[in-house]
Design a protein around this motif. Structure first.
Motif, PDB file in Angstrom:
ATOM      1  N   SER A 235       0.826  -1.207   0.000  1.00  0.00           N
ATOM      2  CA  SER A 235       0.000   0.000   0.000  1.00  0.00           C
ATOM      3  C   SER A 235       0.860   1.256   0.000  1.00  0.00           C
ATOM      4  O   SER A 235       1.913   1.310   0.645  1.00  0.00           O
ATOM      5  CB  SER A 235      -0.908   0.011   1.235  1.00  0.00           C
ATOM      6  OG  SER A 235      -1.657   1.207   1.305  1.00  0.00           O
ATOM      7  N   THR A 243      -3.472  -3.607  -1.972  1.00  0.00           N
ATOM      8  CA  THR A 243      -4.124  -4.900  -2.171  1.00  0.00           C
ATOM      9  C   THR A 243      -4.676  -5.365  -0.832  1.00  0.00           C
ATOM     10  O   THR A 243      -3.942  -5.432   0.157  1.00  0.00           O
ATOM     11  CB  THR A 243      -3.138  -5.942  -2.724  1.00  0.00           C
ATOM     12  OG1 THR A 243      -2.639  -5.505  -3.996  1.00  0.00           O
ATOM     13  CG2 THR A 243      -3.822  -7.290  -2.893  1.00  0.00           C
ATOM     14  N   MET A 336      -8.592 -11.937  -1.916  1.00  0.00           N
ATOM     15  CA  MET A 336      -7.607 -10.940  -2.306  1.00  0.00           C
ATOM     16  C   MET A 336      -8.308  -9.961  -3.240  1.00  0.00           C
ATOM     17  O   MET A 336      -8.731 -10.337  -4.335  1.00  0.00           O
ATOM     18  CB  MET A 336      -6.416 -11.594  -3.014  1.00  0.00           C
ATOM     19  CG  MET A 336      -5.269 -10.643  -3.331  1.00  0.00           C
ATOM     20  SD  MET A 336      -3.974 -11.421  -4.366  1.00  0.00           S
ATOM     21  CE  MET A 336      -3.580 -12.886  -3.402  1.00  0.00           C
ATOM     22  N   ASN A 337      -8.462  -8.721  -2.791  1.00  0.00           N
ATOM     23  CA  ASN A 337      -9.116  -7.679  -3.581  1.00  0.00           C
ATOM     24  C   ASN A 337      -8.043  -6.852  -4.282  1.00  0.00           C
ATOM     25  O   ASN A 337      -7.244  -6.176  -3.633  1.00  0.00           O
ATOM     26  CB  ASN A 337      -9.977  -6.797  -2.676  1.00  0.00           C
ATOM     27  CG  ASN A 337     -10.764  -5.754  -3.456  1.00  0.00           C
ATOM     28  OD1 ASN A 337     -10.355  -5.311  -4.529  1.00  0.00           O
ATOM     29  ND2 ASN A 337     -11.902  -5.353  -2.913  1.00  0.00           N
ATOM     30  N   ARG A 338      -8.049  -6.891  -5.636  1.00  0.00           N
ATOM     31  CA  ARG A 338      -7.010  -6.227  -6.422  1.00  0.00           C
ATOM     32  C   ARG A 338      -7.526  -4.984  -7.150  1.00  0.00           C
ATOM     33  O   ARG A 338      -6.891  -4.513  -8.097  1.00  0.00           O
ATOM     34  CB  ARG A 338      -6.425  -7.219  -7.426  1.00  0.00           C
ATOM     35  CG  ARG A 338      -5.824  -8.458  -6.776  1.00  0.00           C
ATOM     36  CD  ARG A 338      -5.245  -9.408  -7.804  1.00  0.00           C
ATOM     37  NE  ARG A 338      -6.294 -10.000  -8.625  1.00  0.00           N
ATOM     38  CZ  ARG A 338      -6.060 -10.788  -9.675  1.00  0.00           C
ATOM     39  NH1 ARG A 338      -4.815 -11.056 -10.031  1.00  0.00           N
ATOM     40  NH2 ARG A 338      -7.067 -11.299 -10.370  1.00  0.00           N
ATOM     41  N   SER A 341      -4.867  -2.441  -6.861  1.00  0.00           N
ATOM     42  CA  SER A 341      -3.502  -2.971  -6.818  1.00  0.00           C
ATOM     43  C   SER A 341      -2.579  -2.321  -7.830  1.00  0.00           C
ATOM     44  O   SER A 341      -1.371  -2.225  -7.618  1.00  0.00           O
ATOM     45  CB  SER A 341      -3.514  -4.487  -7.057  1.00  0.00           C
ATOM     46  OG  SER A 341      -4.193  -5.156  -6.021  1.00  0.00           O
ATOM     47  N   HIS A 349      -7.768  -7.131 -12.268  1.00  0.00           N
ATOM     48  CA  HIS A 349      -8.197  -6.419 -11.065  1.00  0.00           C
ATOM     49  C   HIS A 349      -9.265  -7.185 -10.285  1.00  0.00           C
ATOM     50  O   HIS A 349      -9.719  -6.718  -9.246  1.00  0.00           O
ATOM     51  CB  HIS A 349      -8.747  -5.038 -11.436  1.00  0.00           C
ATOM     52  CG  HIS A 349      -7.703  -4.064 -11.887  1.00  0.00           C
ATOM     53  ND1 HIS A 349      -7.179  -4.068 -13.158  1.00  0.00           N
ATOM     54  CD2 HIS A 349      -7.068  -3.066 -11.231  1.00  0.00           C
ATOM     55  CE1 HIS A 349      -6.278  -3.104 -13.274  1.00  0.00           C
ATOM     56  NE2 HIS A 349      -6.191  -2.481 -12.116  1.00  0.00           N
ATOM     57  N   VAL A 396       0.006  -9.094  -8.645  1.00  0.00           N
ATOM     58  CA  VAL A 396      -0.298  -7.665  -8.586  1.00  0.00           C
ATOM     59  C   VAL A 396       0.927  -6.902  -9.077  1.00  0.00           C
ATOM     60  O   VAL A 396       2.056  -7.394  -8.996  1.00  0.00           O
ATOM     61  CB  VAL A 396      -0.684  -7.215  -7.161  1.00  0.00           C
ATOM     62  CG1 VAL A 396      -1.981  -7.872  -6.717  1.00  0.00           C
ATOM     63  CG2 VAL A 396       0.427  -7.529  -6.164  1.00  0.00           C
TER      64      VAL A 396
END
Length: 435
Positions: A235, A243, A336-338, A341, A349, A396
């Protein structure tokens, strides 16, 4: 001398086993549109001259299988193969007379039996005699369009030890113990007993950063609540590039109004007019793990049965549900939230997720879940090391030089003021193996 085998025209040979008469048996991947995917079996006395026997196992979930392996773990035979763009496992036995593999329950191609829920393919296994364990490594390819500019494409995942669940019916995995030797002890940071605020869009973990790190985090959170929270990696200090490695749960997953479970369909059930009929169809089918009923579609294209439990997405036109287990376990999702990212619109994404069943009789109506997260620049690998119930690998590509911070977040908190707690979090920088 090559090729040693010319028929049938398959690929990815793997030494399978040897019998009491010292015959060698080899399998490799094969398949056709008509026959479906197969692992085909050969026999040899000298390991040079091979005779084709027959398919040791096949099904029609895909038209070709790649990278099959067959091996023993304790008293079970495990068969794995790559198909449908993913790697699957199945547990069973080999008929000693017919030399065919017979699954005990679910088969290759059913999404309840993924080896890894993310970017993981073409895996191979080998036996580690020093530690008496079977090890698996997979290929994680690029998930954007810039591979040619970087000058390389893809790499192997971290090695994982694979083993069976206590009942012998599930294949599980965790990072091999040797990876602990990469931890830089001087960089170790430890935090404990962190109670997260009920509203927490983004909060940095102080004085911790890195893009080649390992994180062990122990979460405690209330059971049967509509929750969404987690850890943020890679981040920027303001969170504009990041991410999320999160956990989401629902207070009731048996029937979820206005939620979709998209993907992993194996059957569209005809003549279903109500969501209750779709749920009943799932409950009657051993393959079915979840279902979605689409309210605004015609009657023969509105009930979809799924061989795994996809990630839930809000949709006012859908009713979905998860088939419940007899031992009263409850399901949550690790994801996992991309979305943030990377900026590149040609990079993936979308979310990656793994469903996890937790015991409904935990202490004081609380669930506990440990995650072991490895971050290495453009790859994130997530494990549940205690029981090894899932693994998630994702790619990512953060562009910002300062996208190396850690943070926490809470999107949805408990409705009855119960706390989400980080019991412990340990963070290490990881040394390179090339030093």
């Amino acid at each position: 001398l090559n090729p040693l085998i010319t028929y049938p025209n398959g690929r990815d040979p793997s030494t399978a086993f040897q019998d009491n008469e010292k015959n060698y048996y080899l399998i490799y991947g094969y398949g056709t549109d008509e026959l479906g995917g197969q692992a085909v079996l050969f026999i040899s006395k000298d390991f040079s001259n091979w005779t084709y026997l027959h398919p040791i196992h096949s099904n029609r979930y895909d038209k070709f299988w790649e990278c099959p392996d067959i091996f023993n773990i304790t008293n079970r035979v495990v068969l794995k193969a790559s198909l449908l763009g993913r790697d699957f496992w199945t547990i069973g036995d080999i008929d000693p007379n017919q030399l065919i593999f017979i699954p005990i329950d679910h088969d290759l191609g059913e999404f309840v039996q993924l080896i890894d829920h993310g970017k993981f393919y073409a895996s191979k296994t080998f036996y580690d005699p020093m530690n008496d364990q079977q090890i698996i490594m997979g290929w994680t390819s690029e998930d954007d369009n810039l591979g040619p500019q970087r000058g390389w494409q893809g790499f192997h995942t971290l090695p994982r030890a694979i083993f069976l669940s206590e009942d012998g019916l599930e294949l599980r995995s965790r990072p091999i113990e040797a990876l602990r030797t990469l931890r830089d002890s001087q960089s170790h940071r430890h935090f404990n007993d962190i109670i997260l605020p009920r509203e927490l869009p983004f909060q940095l973990i102080p004085n911790v950063n890195g893009n080649q790190i390992e994180i062990e985090i122990n979460w405690q959170f209330p059971m049967n609540q509509n929750l969404d929270f987690g850890l943020i990696v890679l981040s920027t200090p303001d969170g504009t590039q990041r991410t999320n490695v999160g956990i989401t749960s629902r207070n009731n997953t048996t029937v979820m109004m206005n939620w979709d479970l998209p993907g992993w369909d194996y059957l569209s059930v005809p003549n279903i007019s109500e969501s209750s009929g779709c749920q009943l169809s799932c409950n009657r089918d051993n393959r079915c793990q979840a279902w979605t009923f689409v309210k605004d579609q015609q009657i023969n294209k509105n009930c979809f049965l799924k061989s795994g439990v996809p990630f839930l997405i809000s949709n006012l036109d859908c009713v979905s549900g998860v088939k419940q287990r007899e031992n009263n376990e409850q399901i949550i999702w690790v994801y996992m939230n991309r979305t943030l990212s990377q900026k590149n619109p040609n990079a993936a994404h979308g979310p990656i997720h793994a469903p996890v069943w937790l015991e409904a009789t935990s202490t004081n109506n609380q669930w506990f879940l440990q995650l072991d997260i490895f971050v290495d620049h453009s790859v994130i690998e997530i494990f549940e090391p205690q029981q090894g119930r899932f693994a998630i690998t994702g790619r990512v590509y953060p562009e910002e030089d300062n996208a190396n911070n850690l943070a926490v977040y809470v999107n949805n908190a408990s409705s009855n003021n119960e706390n989400i707690i980080v019991n412990t979090i340990d963070i290490w920088n990881l040394n390179t193996i090339w030093a």
